[in-house]
Scaffold this motif. Structure first.
Motif, PDB file in Angstrom:
ATOM      1  N   ASP A   1       0.829  -1.203   0.000  1.00  0.00           N
ATOM      2  CA  ASP A   1       0.000   0.000   0.000  1.00  0.00           C
ATOM      3  C   ASP A   1       0.865   1.255   0.000  1.00  0.00           C
ATOM      4  N   ARG A   2       0.220   2.429   0.020  1.00  0.00           N
ATOM      5  CA  ARG A   2       0.944   3.694  -0.112  1.00  0.00           C
ATOM      6  C   ARG A   2       1.816   4.010   1.094  1.00  0.00           C
ATOM      7  N   HIS A   3       1.551   3.346   2.230  1.00  0.00           N
ATOM      8  CA  HIS A   3       2.371   3.544   3.424  1.00  0.00           C
ATOM      9  C   HIS A   3       3.604   2.638   3.445  1.00  0.00           C
TER      10      HIS A   3
ATOM     11  N   ASN B   1       3.257  -0.670   3.650  1.00  0.00           N
ATOM     12  CA  ASN B   1       2.864  -1.925   4.288  1.00  0.00           C
ATOM     13  C   ASN B   1       2.803  -3.022   3.229  1.00  0.00           C
TER      14      ASN B   1
ATOM     15  N   VAL C   1      -4.544  -3.674  -3.796  1.00  0.00           N
ATOM     16  CA  VAL C   1      -4.898  -2.513  -2.988  1.00  0.00           C
ATOM     17  C   VAL C   1      -5.661  -1.524  -3.862  1.00  0.00           C
TER      18      VAL C   1
ATOM     19  N   GLY D   1      -6.880   2.143  -3.081  1.00  0.00           N
ATOM     20  CA  GLY D   1      -6.913   3.220  -2.098  1.00  0.00           C
ATOM     21  C   GLY D   1      -6.541   2.688  -0.728  1.00  0.00           C
ATOM     22  N   ASP D   2      -7.462   2.794   0.229  1.00  0.00           N
ATOM     23  CA  ASP D   2      -7.240   2.256   1.573  1.00  0.00           C
ATOM     24  C   ASP D   2      -8.049   0.984   1.794  1.00  0.00           C
ATOM     25  N   THR D   3      -8.247   0.238   0.725  1.00  0.00           N
ATOM     26  CA  THR D   3      -8.961  -1.030   0.785  1.00  0.00           C
ATOM     27  C   THR D   3      -8.070  -2.140   0.254  1.00  0.00           C
TER      28      THR D   3
ATOM     29  N   ASP E   1     -10.821  -2.737   5.192  1.00  0.00           N
ATOM     30  CA  ASP E   1     -10.258  -1.394   5.332  1.00  0.00           C
ATOM     31  C   ASP E   1      -8.848  -1.509   5.885  1.00  0.00           C
ATOM     32  N   ILE E   2      -7.937  -0.691   5.356  1.00  0.00           N
ATOM     33  CA  ILE E   2      -6.543  -0.700   5.787  1.00  0.00           C
ATOM     34  C   ILE E   2      -6.280   0.499   6.679  1.00  0.00           C
ATOM     35  N   ALA E   3      -5.752   0.259   7.877  1.00  0.00           N
ATOM     36  CA  ALA E   3      -5.309   1.338   8.754  1.00  0.00           C
ATOM     37  C   ALA E   3      -3.874   1.712   8.389  1.00  0.00           C
ATOM     38  N   ALA E   4      -3.435   2.887   8.837  1.00  0.00           N
ATOM     39  CA  ALA E   4      -2.087   3.355   8.508  1.00  0.00           C
ATOM     40  C   ALA E   4      -1.010   2.398   9.007  1.00  0.00           C
TER      41      ALA E   4
END
Length: 264
Positions: free
Chosen positions: A100-102, A104, A149, A151-153, A168-171
């Motif tokens: 993901d964008r973080h 992870n 992934v 977005g945040d999903t 849903d993905i948390a930071a």
């Protein structure tokens, strides 16, 4: 049958196609290779891996990661095809990853020996930036397979349940709000990708096809093939070319794998 163009042939067992910077990347399990190909079909072996390179994705800083399945590792593929350990995953039947964008790194464990092993539910683990080892963030999945992934999903194909499941993905990489993204009864969804409208393309080995499905389960399009489709990715200059890794599963057809391309 859909209009499919053979982009690359002679693949032992192709998986995990990914489009990046104008080129297609994919894994050849049987040959232990990570391969890069252009739209003209010219292919280059990017790296030789002394294991099964099962799936690839990139960290936000551009480093290429691959699952080294039998050794239970994440590896980094560097310039010139260098290979080094990125992290130890530990015991498991590790399969697909998605970043993901973080930064992870989500990696799924199918939970049992395949093929031939007795079924057990699988799980999803996450390796967060700076962590020494992954932690489990979801369990009870029926053969977690293709992962993407949006977005945040996080969306995961459950091959033995005939469905796509979303979280849903948390930071910090935690997963919550588990829900059915789409029921695809009669299909065994394998590798997946997300398109610009948020729909998902999934590959389906036994039905020899790729299917585009909207959230909620409406089937939007089907691309038929002449052999099992293991994974798919969108790319090309306008992200409207579907790349499909396909092979004749269970027929002992060595080096009969291909990458197909078709406009969608």
């Amino acid at each position: 049958m859909s209009e499919l163009r053979t982009l690359v042939s002679g693949i032992a067992m192709g998986e995990s196609p990914r489009w990046r910077d104008g080129q297609l990347y994919f894994c050849d399990w049987g040959a232990g290779q990570i391969v890069r190909a252009g739209l003209d079909g010219t292919s280059t072996v990017l790296a030789e891996v002394d294991d099964l390179p099962i799936c690839i994705d990139w960290l936000p800083d551009g480093r290429l990661l691959a699952v080294s399945g039998q050794k239970g590792q994440l590896i980094e593929i560097g310039d010139g095809g260098t290979v080094r350990q990125h992290a130890v995953l530990g015991d498991g039947r590790w399969n697909e990853i998605a970043v993901d964008r973080h930064g992870n790194v989500f990696v799924n464990d199918i939970g049992f020996d395949f093929p031939g092993g007795e079924f057990r539910p699988g799980r999803i683990c996450v390796l967060t930036p700076g962590a020494d080892a992954p932690r489990e963030v979801a369990d009870g999945l029926a053969f977690p397979n293709g992962t993407a992934v949006r977005g945040d999903t996080l969306i995961v194909a459950e091959s033995y349940a005939g469905r796509l499941t979303a979280f849903d993905i948390a930071a910090d990489g935690g997963l919550s709000n588990r829900r059915e993204f789409a029921a695809v009864e009669g299909s065994a969804p394998d590798g997946i990708c997300v398109d610009a409208e948020g729909a998902v393309w999934f590959a389906d080995v036994p039905n020899q096809r790729c299917v585009r499905v909207a959230e909620g389960g409406e089937i939007l399009a089907i691309v038929d093939a002449d052999r099992g489709c293991f994974s798919c990715a969108l790319g090309g200059p306008d992200d409207r070319t579907l790349f499909i890794t396909a092979n004749r599963w269970g027929e002992g057809a060595a080096n009969d794998g291909v990458v197909y391309a078709t406009r969608v």
